[in-house]
Design a protein around this motif. Structure first.
Motif, PDB file in Angstrom:
ATOM      1  N   ASN A   5      85.281  48.780-130.353  1.00 46.57           N
ATOM      2  CA  ASN A   5      85.714  47.636-130.853  1.00 46.57           C
ATOM      3  C   ASN A   5      86.938  48.104-131.733  1.00 46.57           C
ATOM      4  O   ASN A   5      86.965  49.183-132.283  1.00 46.57           O
ATOM      5  N   ILE A   6      87.881  47.084-131.793  1.00 49.50           N
ATOM      6  CA  ILE A   6      88.993  47.422-132.627  1.00 49.50           C
ATOM      7  C   ILE A   6      88.633  47.730-134.104  1.00 49.50           C
ATOM      8  O   ILE A   6      89.248  48.535-134.994  1.00 49.50           O
ATOM      9  N   LYS A   7      87.465  47.124-134.628  1.00 46.04           N
ATOM     10  CA  LYS A   7      87.093  47.402-136.025  1.00 46.04           C
ATOM     11  C   LYS A   7      86.650  48.957-136.285  1.00 46.04           C
ATOM     12  O   LYS A   7      86.535  49.277-137.438  1.00 46.04           O
ATOM     13  N   ASP A   8      86.056  49.473-135.229  1.00 52.93           N
ATOM     14  CA  ASP A   8      85.732  50.709-135.083  1.00 52.93           C
ATOM     15  C   ASP A   8      86.451  51.783-134.936  1.00 52.93           C
ATOM     16  O   ASP A   8      86.195  52.948-135.068  1.00 52.93           O
ATOM     17  N   ALA A   9      87.956  51.380-134.522  1.00 52.54           N
ATOM     18  CA  ALA A   9      88.870  52.502-134.200  1.00 52.54           C
ATOM     19  C   ALA A   9      89.462  52.991-135.532  1.00 52.54           C
ATOM     20  O   ALA A   9      89.353  52.283-136.580  1.00 52.54           O
ATOM     21  N   PRO A  10      90.146  54.034-135.290  1.00 54.57           N
ATOM     22  CA  PRO A  10      90.772  54.675-136.645  1.00 54.57           C
ATOM     23  C   PRO A  10      91.866  53.603-137.403  1.00 54.57           C
ATOM     24  O   PRO A  10      92.191  52.678-136.672  1.00 54.57           O
ATOM     25  N   PHE A  11      92.091  53.875-138.447  1.00 58.43           N
ATOM     26  CA  PHE A  11      92.821  53.024-139.153  1.00 58.43           C
ATOM     27  C   PHE A  11      94.210  52.916-138.588  1.00 58.43           C
ATOM     28  O   PHE A  11      94.986  52.104-138.530  1.00 58.43           O
ATOM     29  N   TYR A  12      94.823  54.097-138.189  1.00 60.58           N
ATOM     30  CA  TYR A  12      96.159  53.974-137.621  1.00 60.58           C
ATOM     31  C   TYR A  12      96.291  53.312-136.467  1.00 60.58           C
ATOM     32  O   TYR A  12      97.520  52.620-136.072  1.00 60.58           O
ATOM     33  N   LYS A  13      95.173  53.009-135.602  1.00 60.73           N
ATOM     34  CA  LYS A  13      95.089  52.479-134.259  1.00 60.73           C
ATOM     35  C   LYS A  13      95.107  51.008-134.830  1.00 60.73           C
ATOM     36  O   LYS A  13      95.743  50.157-134.123  1.00 60.73           O
ATOM     37  N   GLN A  14      94.312  50.548-135.896  1.00 62.00           N
ATOM     38  CA  GLN A  14      93.988  49.290-136.405  1.00 62.00           C
ATOM     39  C   GLN A  14      95.466  48.489-136.693  1.00 62.00           C
ATOM     40  O   GLN A  14      96.063  47.570-136.341  1.00 62.00           O
ATOM     41  N   SER A  15      96.051  49.575-137.465  1.00 64.34           N
ATOM     42  CA  SER A  15      97.415  48.992-138.268  1.00 64.34           C
ATOM     43  C   SER A  15      98.480  48.903-137.203  1.00 64.34           C
ATOM     44  O   SER A  15      99.116  48.029-137.251  1.00 64.34           O
ATOM     45  N   GLY A  21     101.263  43.097-132.753  1.00 67.54           N
ATOM     46  CA  GLY A  21     100.834  41.703-132.575  1.00 67.54           C
ATOM     47  C   GLY A  21     101.589  40.815-133.423  1.00 67.54           C
ATOM     48  O   GLY A  21     102.285  39.682-133.119  1.00 67.54           O
ATOM     49  N   ILE A  22     101.975  41.273-134.756  1.00 67.82           N
ATOM     50  CA  ILE A  22     102.935  40.531-135.561  1.00 67.82           C
ATOM     51  C   ILE A  22     104.356  40.673-135.005  1.00 67.82           C
ATOM     52  O   ILE A  22     105.238  39.583-135.118  1.00 67.82           O
ATOM     53  N   ILE A  23     104.827  41.780-134.550  1.00 65.19           N
ATOM     54  CA  ILE A  23     106.044  41.791-134.036  1.00 65.19           C
ATOM     55  C   ILE A  23     106.277  40.887-132.991  1.00 65.19           C
ATOM     56  O   ILE A  23     107.174  39.986-132.635  1.00 65.19           O
ATOM     57  N   ALA A  24     105.174  40.674-131.663  1.00 66.01           N
ATOM     58  CA  ALA A  24     105.338  40.003-130.746  1.00 66.01           C
ATOM     59  C   ALA A  24     105.404  38.448-131.360  1.00 66.01           C
ATOM     60  O   ALA A  24     105.743  37.618-130.647  1.00 66.01           O
ATOM     61  N   LEU A  25     104.496  38.194-132.369  1.00 70.21           N
ATOM     62  CA  LEU A  25     104.553  36.644-132.893  1.00 70.21           C
ATOM     63  C   LEU A  25     105.803  36.222-133.233  1.00 70.21           C
ATOM     64  O   LEU A  25     106.308  35.056-133.101  1.00 70.21           O
ATOM     65  N   ILE A  26     106.280  37.217-134.333  1.00 71.83           N
ATOM     66  CA  ILE A  26     107.776  37.012-134.803  1.00 71.83           C
ATOM     67  C   ILE A  26     108.875  36.611-133.381  1.00 71.83           C
ATOM     68  O   ILE A  26     109.656  35.637-133.779  1.00 71.83           O
ATOM     69  N   TYR A  27     108.755  37.431-132.575  1.00 65.13           N
ATOM     70  CA  TYR A  27     109.670  37.448-131.470  1.00 65.13           C
ATOM     71  C   TYR A  27     109.511  36.014-130.864  1.00 65.13           C
ATOM     72  O   TYR A  27     110.668  35.492-130.332  1.00 65.13           O
ATOM     73  N   ALA A  28     108.211  35.552-130.473  1.00 66.32           N
ATOM     74  CA  ALA A  28     108.133  34.446-129.922  1.00 66.32           C
ATOM     75  C   ALA A  28     108.398  33.154-130.822  1.00 66.32           C
ATOM     76  O   ALA A  28     109.175  32.362-130.379  1.00 66.32           O
ATOM     77  N   PHE A  29     108.115  33.352-131.888  1.00 62.26           N
ATOM     78  CA  PHE A  29     108.797  32.327-133.037  1.00 62.26           C
ATOM     79  C   PHE A  29     110.358  31.999-132.853  1.00 62.26           C
ATOM     80  O   PHE A  29     110.605  31.101-133.033  1.00 62.26           O
ATOM     81  N   SER A  30     110.929  33.419-132.790  1.00 59.01           N
ATOM     82  CA  SER A  30     112.587  33.390-132.679  1.00 59.01           C
ATOM     83  C   SER A  30     112.910  32.804-131.618  1.00 59.01           C
ATOM     84  O   SER A  30     113.943  32.078-131.505  1.00 59.01           O
TER      85      SER A  30
END
Length: 373
Positions: A5-15, A21-30
């Motif tokens: 589960n992504i919640k059980d992954a280390p912090f650097y993997k979660q971040s 995801g944020i970069i992909a979302l902003i690119y799609a918005f652009s």
């Protein structure tokens, strides 16, 4: 096979996952800006017009006719505003040659003053001006593209608003069915608060704009600034752009006073009058009229306005605040995202969590051993 589960992954993997995801979302918005900008404006305006449509339907008016009439009233009000501004701009156009000549004289005197007092030759000044003009061509092109985009929005808006209001029930049912049944209460609360926040924000902005426009125009007319009504109205519209619009709005009457009047008394009067108006706007109008439901702190407001401009240009600056207000409502309803909602809000804690943790450690250290255990 064990799935992590992504919640059980280390912090650097979660971040990293969140950042991608944020970069992909902003690119799609652009990339999809030409489609998403009219839809975003239509969604906010549909929420604003929905109470009027519901009131007309309670008068036994058919749904399609009620929506059409509400939309027609909005179009008439916007057309009246543009007609008022266009009549003022026509008067401004008649004096444009005189203003151009006066501005050329002021610019020539300024070059002589700079050459005498700062030691910069007039030829060097002309070269610097040409460089500024050449470097600003890209900015002008972006502005024209934004204006063309706004024209596209104006054409598509009525169509989008009509169908969003017509299929309102279908859209709401979709939102309820997307989430699990146990989340229905939270979804309902988010929708109700979102509707109230959007309506409060947009209606508050319209009232604020009207009041600021009247105060600007009266102040400029009393100071004898030419085309005071036009410049005051434009200043009120520019004031819709949080924090940055007010700076541009005050430059317009100062420039007009510089071109049309001798001395600097009028410019000082304009700056003083606009400072008082901005004080009234920021401390009375905005807190009581605009920010009753949209409570975003000043730092986040400036950041999201700049980000909105970078992403979607002028429309992005207008959409940024209500969009973040909707995000805050969602964040406040989800336990994992509540810290982000607090970060966006304007409630400033008196103490930070580190002080509270240290106080608990100190209290635990001074307690007798039998009380600690």
């Amino acid at each position: 096979m064990v799935r992590l589960n992504i919640k059980d992954a280390p912090f650097y993997k979660q971040s990293t996952t969140v950042l991608i995801g944020i970069i992909a979302l902003i690119y799609a918005f652009s990339v999809l800006a030409d489609i998403l900008i009219p839809l975003a404006f239509a969604a906010f305006l549909a929420v604003l017009l929905n109470p009027l449509s519901n009131w007309l339907q309670r008068l036994k008016m058919p749904r399609v006719l009620a929506i059409s009439l509400a939309l027609l009233i909005a179009i008439i009000l916007v057309a009246a505003l543009f007609y008022f501004l266009s009549t003022q701009m026509m008067q401004f156009g008649e004096s444009l040659p005189m203003l151009k000549q006066k501005f050329s004289e002021i610019f020539a005197n300024l070059k002589v003053w700079v050459s005498q007092h700062l030691g910069v030759a007039e030829s060097k000044q002309d070269q610097m001006v040409k460089q500024v003009i050449n470097s600003s061509q890209t900015l002008v092109g972006k502005t024209l593209n934004s204006l063309l985009g706004i024209l596209g929005i104006v054409v598509l808006l009525p169509v989008y608003i009509f169908f969003m209001m017509l299929y309102k029930t279908l859209i709401l049912n979709f939102l309820f069915e997307v989430f699990a049944e146990e989340n229905s209460k939270k979804v309902s609360e988010v929708l109700v608060e979102t509707k109230g926040a959007i309506q409060s924000y947009i209606v508050g902005l319209l009232i604020e704009t009207l009041i600021v426009g009247v105060m600007n125009s009266v102040a400029l007319l009393l100071l004898g600034v030419k085309y005071g009504i036009l410049i005051g109205s434009l200043g009120a519209i520019l004031n819709l752009i949080p924090y940055l619009g007010g700076i541009i709005a005050i430059a317009l009457p100062v420039l007009m006073a510089t071109v049309t009047k001798d001395g600097f008394s009028t410019q000082i009067g304009v700056i003083a009058a606009y400072s008082i108006i901005q004080f009234i706007d920021n401390n009375i109008l905005v807190p009581r009229i605009v920010s009753s439901k949209v409570q975003i702190n000043a730092l986040m407001s400036i950041i999201v306005v700049l980000l909105g401009n970078q992403l979607w240009g002028i429309p992005g600056m207008f959409l940024s605040i209500p969009f973040v207000a909707v995000l805050k409502i969602v964040f406040d309803r989800i336990d994992e995202l509540k810290p982000w909602g607090k970060l966006l809000g304007d409630n400033i804690p008196t103490r930070h969590m580190g002080d509270r943790w240290r106080d608990r450690r100190k209290k635990k250290a001074v307690l007798p051993q039998d009380q600690v255990t």
